[in-house]
Design an enzyme around this catalytic site. Structure first.
Site, PDB file in Angstrom:
ATOM      1  N   GLY A 134      59.947  64.281  40.172  1.00 53.78           N
ATOM      2  CA  GLY A 134      58.877  63.583  40.859  1.00 53.78           C
ATOM      3  C   GLY A 134      58.959  62.079  40.669  1.00 53.78           C
ATOM      4  N   TYR A 163      42.027  69.097  44.707  1.00 49.89           N
ATOM      5  CA  TYR A 163      42.992  68.415  43.834  1.00 49.89           C
ATOM      6  C   TYR A 163      42.274  67.761  42.665  1.00 49.89           C
ATOM      7  CZ  TYR A 163      46.111  64.759  42.137  1.00 49.89           C
ATOM      8  OH  TYR A 163      46.850  63.927  41.327  1.00 49.89           O
TER       9      TYR A 163
END
Length: 332
Positions: free
Chosen positions: A10, A152
């Site tokens: 990432g 989220y």
């Protein structure tokens, strides 16, 4: 130092791993290399890290508790930095189960694995989104964060709560890092900077939500990594408080905002992109999207009291660096 980093394919995980490796540390990376966005970009980051002799890559899912536990135990790491997660506010409305799996089940698995391996310091990547519906700005770690406005955000707040429980029960020094709009080279294609640059270069309009009246505390990646590096050796200790500390009264645990502390109007951000590209954007103004706050602004006083003054990269400089990387990466 041996450091176990989840999410090394990432954006932030790649940059942290690279900084650690540049300084001579050993990094054991764990990542599922999911297809949430371009897998080639993730593979490119891992290829860069593979150039270092001190880097080991393990490919696996956070939801695979046995593999995660075995990987962490085998790493013999002094520090664990948990960055892997299903990211994105808007995608959490479309695919909620992936957030429950990675961010709640996966983080629970990571904490249980860390309980067995006993790192000297566990760092957990949270998000400014946990402040949710808070209307007081700048956001302080001492503010209540009980009003998430996206799944989220809710999963990140849930991760913080689980981490506190483990810190208390098993005396595990833990710092939750609340990131604010991180950007820079090797960034995520689902974020505004990447989308805007791609669209402008391709002659497509850019979608600007909230009527262009949003503000964000943009944080350049190198500044963020410097802050994380300084926090790594500063694990919380019960009773050792600084002014305005979020330190738990019952656990070696605190939350810290990681941001530049300089909120910028979204249209100034767009203007900096136009300047770096030498092109004007065809802007299409749209209403605020569900789950998006109108403003994010961090109180970074606690961060500075813990690690001292930090560099702040102006957005025109940071965006110019991103554009240079983007052109090189895409051979433009």
């Amino acid at each position: 130092m041996r450091v176990f980093v989840t999410g090394t394919a990432g954006f932030i995980g790649y940059h942290l791993a690279r900084r650690l490796l540049d300084e001579g540390h050993t990094v054991i990376g764990f990542d599922a290399v999911t297809d949430y966005y371009d897998v080639a970009l993730k593979r490119g980051r891992l290829a860069e890290l593979a150039r270092y002799a001190g880097f080991t890559s393990i490919e696996g899912w956070l939801e695979d508790a046995d593999l995660l536990a075995a990987s962490l135990q085998g790493a013999d790491a002094e520090v664990v930095v948990h960055l892997a997660a299903q990211a994105g506010v808007r995608f959490s409305i479309e695919q909620p189960q992936s957030y429950v799996g990675a961010n709640l089940v996966g983080t629970g698995n990571l904490l249980e694995a860390a309980r067995a391996s006993k790192p000297a310091h566990l760092l957990f990547a949270s998000s400014s989104s946990v402040y949710g519906g808070n209307i007081k700005v700048p956001f302080s770690e001492l503010d209540a964060a009980h009003t998430p406005i996206s799944l989220y955000a809710a999963t990140k707040k849930g991760g913080e709560a689980m981490a506190h429980a483990y810190a208390h029960l098993f005396d595990m020094p833990t710092t939750c890092l609340r990131f604010f709009t991180v950007y820079g080279p090797w960034g995520r294609p689902d974020m505004a900077l990447f989308k805007f640059v791609a669209a402008i270069l391709e002659g497509r309009p850019i979608d600007i939500y909230g009527g262009g009246e949003m503000r964000r505390d943009f944080t350049y990646i190198d500044d963020l990594i410097e802050a994380v590096m300084r926090i790594i050796p500063k694990g919380p200790v019960v009773g050792e408080r600084v002014e305005g500390d979020s330190l738990s009264p019952v656990a070696p645990y605190r939350c810290v905002n990681l941001a530049g502390g300089h909120p910028e109007p979204l249209m100034d951000f767009v203007a900096a992109i136009e300047a770096a590209l030498g092109r004007k954007a065809d802007s299409r103004f749209l209403p605020l999207q569900a789950g998006d706050p109108r403003e994010t602004a961090a109180d970074v006083g606690l961060l500075r009291r813990i690690v001292g003054d930090l560099p702040h990269t102006p957005i025109d400089t940071g965006i110019a660096r991103f554009v240079a990387w983007y052109r090189q990466y895409h051979s433009l």
